[in-house]
Design a protein around this motif. Structure first.
Motif, mmCIF file in Angstrom:
data_model
loop_
_atom_site.group_PDB
_atom_site.id
_atom_site.type_symbol
_atom_site.label_atom_id
_atom_site.label_comp_id
_atom_site.label_asym_id
_atom_site.label_seq_id
_atom_site.Cartn_x
_atom_site.Cartn_y
_atom_site.Cartn_z
ATOM 1 N N TRP B 68 0.824 -1.822 -0.229
ATOM 2 C CA TRP B 68 -0.001 0.056 -0.057
ATOM 3 C C TRP B 68 0.981 1.635 -0.384
ATOM 4 N N MET B 69 1.961 1.364 0.812
ATOM 5 C CA MET B 69 2.859 2.710 0.901
ATOM 6 C C MET B 69 3.476 2.895 -0.380
ATOM 7 N N SER B 70 3.869 1.309 -0.893
ATOM 8 C CA SER B 70 4.969 1.314 -2.371
ATOM 9 C C SER B 70 4.037 2.445 -3.225
ATOM 10 N N LEU B 71 2.413 2.462 -3.171
ATOM 11 C CA LEU B 71 1.939 3.195 -3.935
ATOM 12 C C LEU B 71 1.713 4.583 -3.643
ATOM 13 N N PHE B 72 0.672 4.277 -2.160
ATOM 14 C CA PHE B 72 0.993 6.118 -1.001
ATOM 15 C C PHE B 72 1.609 7.014 -1.846
ATOM 16 N N VAL B 73 3.512 6.356 -1.573
ATOM 17 C CA VAL B 73 4.569 6.861 -1.455
ATOM 18 C C VAL B 73 4.848 7.587 -2.965
ATOM 19 N N TYR B 74 4.248 6.527 -3.839
ATOM 20 C CA TYR B 74 4.451 6.998 -5.475
ATOM 21 C C TYR B 74 3.803 8.620 -6.099
ATOM 22 N N ALA B 75 2.478 8.422 -5.559
ATOM 23 C CA ALA B 75 1.252 9.069 -5.524
ATOM 24 C C ALA B 75 1.620 11.085 -4.885
ATOM 25 N N PHE B 76 1.945 10.461 -4.062
ATOM 26 C CA PHE B 76 2.631 11.484 -2.318
ATOM 27 C C PHE B 76 3.302 12.285 -3.438
ATOM 28 N N MET B 77 5.073 11.571 -4.238
ATOM 29 C CA MET B 77 6.120 11.456 -4.489
ATOM 30 C C MET B 77 5.687 12.537 -5.185
ATOM 31 N N ALA B 78 4.835 12.416 -6.744
ATOM 32 C CA ALA B 78 4.339 12.611 -7.562
ATOM 33 C C ALA B 78 3.410 14.243 -7.414
ATOM 34 N N PHE B 79 2.143 14.251 -6.723
ATOM 35 C CA PHE B 79 2.025 15.361 -6.092
ATOM 36 C C PHE B 79 2.300 16.348 -5.768
ATOM 37 N N ASN B 80 3.073 16.114 -5.074
ATOM 38 C CA ASN B 80 4.618 16.677 -4.385
ATOM 39 C C ASN B 80 5.376 17.782 -5.872
ATOM 40 N N GLY B 81 5.456 16.528 -6.343
ATOM 41 C CA GLY B 81 6.451 16.624 -7.701
ATOM 42 C C GLY B 81 5.235 18.397 -8.694
ATOM 43 N N ALA B 82 4.635 17.471 -8.746
ATOM 44 C CA ALA B 82 3.728 18.829 -9.615
ATOM 45 C C ALA B 82 3.096 20.018 -8.934
ATOM 46 N N ILE B 83 3.060 20.390 -7.696
ATOM 47 C CA ILE B 83 2.876 21.636 -7.264
ATOM 48 C C ILE B 83 4.227 22.417 -7.305
ATOM 49 N N GLY B 84 5.340 21.388 -7.353
ATOM 50 C CA GLY B 84 7.025 22.428 -7.188
ATOM 51 C C GLY B 84 6.519 23.075 -8.542
ATOM 52 N N ILE B 85 6.806 21.927 -9.287
ATOM 53 C CA ILE B 85 6.775 22.364 -11.062
ATOM 54 C C ILE B 85 5.576 23.931 -11.082
ATOM 55 N N ILE B 86 3.815 23.318 -10.966
ATOM 56 C CA ILE B 86 3.331 24.466 -11.380
ATOM 57 C C ILE B 86 3.573 25.824 -10.861
ATOM 58 N N TRP B 87 3.394 26.147 -8.774
ATOM 59 C CA TRP B 87 3.423 27.073 -8.503
ATOM 60 C C TRP B 87 5.287 27.542 -7.665
ATOM 61 N N ARG B 88 5.911 26.602 -8.421
ATOM 62 C CA ARG B 88 7.456 26.242 -7.418
ATOM 63 C C ARG B 88 8.172 27.210 -6.127
ATOM 64 N N ILE B 89 7.038 25.833 -5.716
ATOM 65 C CA ILE B 89 7.679 25.535 -4.116
ATOM 66 C C ILE B 89 8.495 25.077 -3.741
#
Lengths: 48, 251
Positions: B68-89
């Motif tokens: 479960w965590m292998s999927l959850f962490v990937y989703a978390f990573m992609a979500f944070n990556g998207a925020i980082g790319i869009i809002w440059r945080i």
């Protein structure tokens, strides 16, 4: 078939992997702080 | 500026994040350890052996939460990556990058424990079926994110490139989840359902759920630990870091 070795190997993998994963950033932080401290002291010496 | 935006801005500030993370991290580690100890006691001592698979089914209590965590962490990573790319945080970029080794660890443990469970139950350590292969692809995606981030010298560019790869790899998550439905696989279907009745006895379900909580708490602690190092590295020239390393600020 004796299942015990498979269970022990699985739990050992779990503990070893997460022990390494938990320790790695702690050691990296300690190393980084040591390097930064040395750098800052060198800079202070130069400035004084 | 509303309270939520203000909170995000405050948390996005490296010294504030570092201070809060320093306080939270030991508590998260300690509660994760306590929850894992309870789950292990319930799973290894109190729960009965499986009527069909015998004692080998006890691998379930680490295999399923890690999967479960292998999927959850990937989703978390992609979500944070998207925020980082869009809002440059910057902090989100750092959290996305810091998640990758932890996710890789969960995926690796999932594959190894699954393999060790497969030998006594299926008669083989490995088969190239849809669930196992897609989980292996997930591990390679994590390695790809880690490798790409380390291959580029400019830290911000590296984080953005790694985030982009993480976002592209999200396509693998539904493939892993639905692989047991879409293809005829050796891997069993889901016994624990969020919606509807689970087909697992409560004596075996509770250790899994408590271990799932422990792995979530561990992820939080490990993520804060890794992000703190990244923040220190990136802010190494700043006054607050100088004060920290010279001992005038003990956090």
């Amino acid at each position: 078939m004796n299942h015990e070795p498979f269970i022990i190997a699985a739990y050992a993998t779990f503990f070893v992997v997460f022990a390494i994963d938990a320790l790695a950033p702690l050691l990296a932080r300690r190393r980084l702080l040591r390097n930064l401290r040395a750098r800052t002291l060198r800079q202070q010496k130069r400035e004084s | 500026m509303n309270a939520l935006t203000l909170w995000f801005h405050k948390m996005g500030s490296p010294p504030t994040f570092y201070r809060i993370a320093t306080r939270l991290q030991p508590w998260l580690f300690a509660t994760a350890l306590a929850a894992a100890a309870v789950a292990l006691y319930l799973g290894l001592v109190r729960a009965p052996a499986d009527y069909l698979q015998g004692e080998s089914a006890r691998i379930l209590y680490i295999h399923v939460p890690c999967a479960w965590m292998s999927l959850f962490v990937y989703a978390f990573m992609a979500f944070n990556g998207a925020i980082g790319i869009i809002w440059r945080i910057k902090l989100c970029e750092q959290m996305a990058v810091a998640s990758a080794p932890i996710g890789a660890a969960f995926t690796f443990v999932t594959l190894v424990t699954g393999s060790l469970w497969g030998r006594p139950t299926w008669g083989t350590y490995w088969v190239w079926d849809a669930r196992l292969t897609s989980e292996l692809v997930l591990l390679f995606l994590y390695f790809g994110v880690i490798g790409l981030e380390r291959a580029i010298e400019d830290r911000r560019k590296a984080a953005r490139a790694a985030s982009l790869l993480a976002i592209i790899g999200v396509v693998n998550l539904p493939i892993i989840h639905f692989s047991v439905k879409w293809w005829n696989t050796l891997h069993q279907g889901e016994s624990i359902k969020l919606m509807g009745k689970s087909t697992i006895d409560a004596s075996m379900l509770w250790p899994i759920l408590i271990m799932a909580l422990a792995t979530k708490l561990y992820f939080g602690a490990a993520l804060l630990a890794r992000t703190r190092v990244a923040v220190l590295e990136q802010e190494s020239g700043k006054e607050w870091v100088r004060a920290l390393v010279l001992g005038t600020n003990r956090s």
